[in-house]
Motif scaffolding. Structure first.
Motif, PDB file in Angstrom:
ATOM      1  N   GLU A 166       0.856  -1.199   0.000  1.00  0.00           N
ATOM      2  CA  GLU A 166       0.000   0.000   0.000  1.00  0.00           C
ATOM      3  C   GLU A 166       0.885   1.239   0.000  1.00  0.00           C
ATOM      4  O   GLU A 166       2.089   1.167   0.322  1.00  0.00           O
ATOM      5  N   CYS A 167       0.301   2.382  -0.381  1.00  0.00           N
ATOM      6  CA  CYS A 167       1.059   3.631  -0.409  1.00  0.00           C
ATOM      7  C   CYS A 167       0.123   4.816  -0.195  1.00  0.00           C
ATOM      8  O   CYS A 167      -1.098   4.704  -0.350  1.00  0.00           O
ATOM      9  N   ILE A 168       0.706   5.942   0.162  1.00  0.00           N
ATOM     10  CA  ILE A 168      -0.045   7.189   0.341  1.00  0.00           C
ATOM     11  C   ILE A 168       0.906   8.354   0.058  1.00  0.00           C
ATOM     12  O   ILE A 168       2.100   8.279   0.379  1.00  0.00           O
ATOM     13  N   VAL A 169       0.393   9.394  -0.562  1.00  0.00           N
ATOM     14  CA  VAL A 169       1.178  10.596  -0.847  1.00  0.00           C
ATOM     15  C   VAL A 169       0.730  11.713   0.080  1.00  0.00           C
ATOM     16  O   VAL A 169      -0.467  11.961   0.234  1.00  0.00           O
ATOM     17  N   VAL A 170       1.679  12.391   0.707  1.00  0.00           N
ATOM     18  CA  VAL A 170       1.389  13.499   1.613  1.00  0.00           C
ATOM     19  C   VAL A 170       2.243  14.700   1.205  1.00  0.00           C
ATOM     20  O   VAL A 170       3.014  14.639   0.257  1.00  0.00           O
ATOM     21  N   GLY A 171       2.105  15.784   1.947  1.00  0.00           N
ATOM     22  CA  GLY A 171       2.920  16.967   1.663  1.00  0.00           C
ATOM     23  C   GLY A 171       2.115  18.238   1.566  1.00  0.00           C
ATOM     24  O   GLY A 171       2.523  19.186   0.885  1.00  0.00           O
ATOM     25  N   ASN A 172       0.977  18.297   2.242  1.00  0.00           N
ATOM     26  CA  ASN A 172       0.174  19.517   2.194  1.00  0.00           C
ATOM     27  C   ASN A 172       0.972  20.693   2.769  1.00  0.00           C
ATOM     28  O   ASN A 172       1.476  20.629   3.890  1.00  0.00           O
ATOM     29  N   GLY A 173       1.092  21.765   1.981  1.00  0.00           N
ATOM     30  CA  GLY A 173       1.837  22.929   2.425  1.00  0.00           C
ATOM     31  C   GLY A 173       3.335  22.805   2.297  1.00  0.00           C
ATOM     32  O   GLY A 173       4.081  23.681   2.727  1.00  0.00           O
TER      33      GLY A 173
END
Length: 530
Positions: free
Chosen positions: A439-446
């Motif tokens: 599984e994977c997830i992309v983050v990085g808001n701001g």
């Protein structure tokens, strides 16, 4: 009906505010320090646009381009000369299709030019080496002298009477299906932008000239709208040395250029607010400003509270590429300071997304731009019901007053408020690396760019896994904006299976929870404390 345009605004403002400064431009010393802030008057700006328009009229006529042909402009959009090029191409009778330097892949540019039916490209000099085999004529944006175009004449400025005619083309700041979407802008839409910008840019003190600062690239809608507001009120706009200018440069602009209204994306404003906690002088300068307007993202709550508690005149502007400015915060202190209201003259709907399952006092409402609203974007961007569904969610905190609750899709916003399609990145990782990850997830808001968290499927070493992921996804990322790319192993985090926080019901990974759980690691990688 005659519609207002950016060109009619220049003509009107140059006649009304001829000797006023319209821009202040930095003049740098040999060591890169600002020696002085050069004044450019309204009359000079109008004259420069005419001069450059003559140049582009002659140059593009040499390509046999008929009037109202689409011409691409691939510019930084951060300098006075860039603004003159953009306005002058329109004054020469063409339709600008605007790209910023944040989309550095020429193949994507060529595809978007083809979709926009563009006939020529004007590019920043830095791109000249990669444009030698361009499929259309290319011209380099450079300085133009009055003497070079003395023999060229321009036709009178024609009134805009057909509201459906396209006047310019922007692009969404995030990539969908590997490419940004075209946002064609009509004269009717532009007229609505100008009307809204009037409210956004209205001075607090009519006895002195307002002075603000460049918010972002003129190749995007944010700064375009801010300049439309400034021109109407005879205000001045400072060109900073960079968009993420330092607190020292901010103080310099306040003292030497008499800046009294600070407009910034939230990430950059947050830096000044954090600095002001340890710098009383900076805090005093911030509290002395007539307005501190932020947009693009929500401010971190700690910085927002600090601003309110210390008397900073904070204002929140909510907007998008497709619609420009849409909502403004109501007040400056108390709960209503965080409430948003649609800008006067618009026609918006706030529709429940699941009325049967929500508490009436906290139900989520989607902001919908109704077809009768002048700022409703091009029909190609609207839903089947004829309206534009923004995907932005709110709750109604008081009658007619709203509080943002994020989006109902899979987008995050980078530090300069450009959007990033996380789902597209995740789908590509799953498609190319399904044998490596569970599984994977992309983050990085701001953040400046996204980060990828993956749950490893087997005992492949972390270093090897990162390299494999980068290799398999390299082509996908080469086509994306800089703020959407993952091109370094530093921004890939490998964790054991079932480590990432999930929802209790469906087991979906919770993006915001991942950001919070791994905040320290993210801060360390990005080299900042957000």
């Amino acid at each position: 009906m005659v519609y207002q345009t950016h060109l009619s605004l220049i003509a009107e403002s140059a006649a009304k505010f001829a000797s006023r400064p319209v821009f202040r431009v930095p003049e740098l010393s040999a060591n890169g320090e600002v020696d002085d802030w050069k004044i450019i008057t309204y009359s000079q700006f109008a004259s420069d646009v005419e001069t450059y328009a003559k140049y582009w009229s002659r140059t593009l006529a040499g390509d046999s381009l008929p009037a109202r042909s689409v011409v691409g402009l691939w510019l930084g959009g951060l300098t006075y000369r860039d603004a003159v090029h953009i306005y002058s191409v329109a004054r020469a009778g063409y339709i600008p299709q605007l790209f910023s330097l944040r989309l550095p892949n020429p193949d994507v540019i060529f595809e978007l030019l083809a979709k926009g039916n563009a006939k020529a490209l004007i590019a920043d000099a830095s791109f000249e080496p990669i444009l030698v085999n361009a499929p259309l004529s290319v011209h380099i944006a450079s300085d133009v002298c009055v003497e070079d175009v003395l023999s060229v004449s321009l036709p009178p400025l024609v009134e805009a009477t057909n509201g459906d005619d396209v006047v310019m083309v922007f692009h969404t700041s995030g990539s969908t299906s590997g490419s940004p979407k075209l946002v064609p802008c009509s004269f009717k839409w532009l007229d609505a932008m100008i009307a809204k910008a009037y409210h956004v840019g209205k001075p607090r003190n009519n006895l002195e000239q307002d002075c603000t600062v460049w918010m972002g690239s003129m190749s995007h809608i944010g700064q375009t709208c801010m300049l439309l507001g400034s021109l109407q009120h005879g205000s001045c706009t400072i060109q900073p040395t960079k968009i993420a200018f330092s607190s020292d440069e901010l103080i310099d602009m306040i003292t030497r250029c008499r800046l009294n209204r600070l407009n910034q994306f939230a990430t950059f404003l947050a830096m000044h607010l954090r600095n002001s906690k340890q710098d009383t002088k900076l805090l005093n300068f911030l509290t002395g400003l007539d307005e501190v307007l932020y947009s693009g993202l929500a401010l971190p709550r700690e910085e927002e509270d600090w601003a309110y508690n210390n008397g900073i005149h904070l204002k929140n502007l909510f907007g998008s590429t497709e619609c420009g400015a849409m909502m403004l915060s109501v007040g400056e202190q108390g709960d209503d300071a965080r409430y948003l209201k649609p800008i006067n003259g618009t026609s918006y709907g706030f529709f429940p997304i699941a009325p049967e399952t929500q508490n009436i006092n906290a139900r989520l409402l989607e902001l919908v731009i109704l077809s009768e609203s002048g700022d409703c974007p091009d029909p190609s961007l609207r839903a089947a019901d004829g309206h534009f569904h923004t995907g932005d969610l709110f709750i109604e905190a008081a009658p007619g007053c709203y509080v943002s609750r994020g989006r109902d899709d899979d987008w995050i916003k980078s530090e300069n408020s450009l959007r990033c399609d996380t789902k597209a990145i995740e789908d590509n990782v799953r498609a190319t690396c399904g044998d490596l990850i569970s599984e994977c997830i992309v983050v990085g808001n701001g953040r400046p760019s996204p980060a990828l968290f993956v749950e490893a499927k087997d005992d492949t070493s972390e270093e090897k896994l990162k390299k494999l992921i980068l290799r398999r996804t390299r082509h996908f990322h080469s086509r994306r904006y800089l703020h959407e790319r993952i091109t370094s192993p530093e921004f890939i985090f490998v964790v054991p299976k079932n480590t990432l926080p999930r929802t209790a019901t469906k087991g979906n990974i919770r993006r915001r929870a991942v950001e919070e759980a791994f905040r320290e690691k993210l801060d360390a990688v990005y080299g900042m404390s957000f």
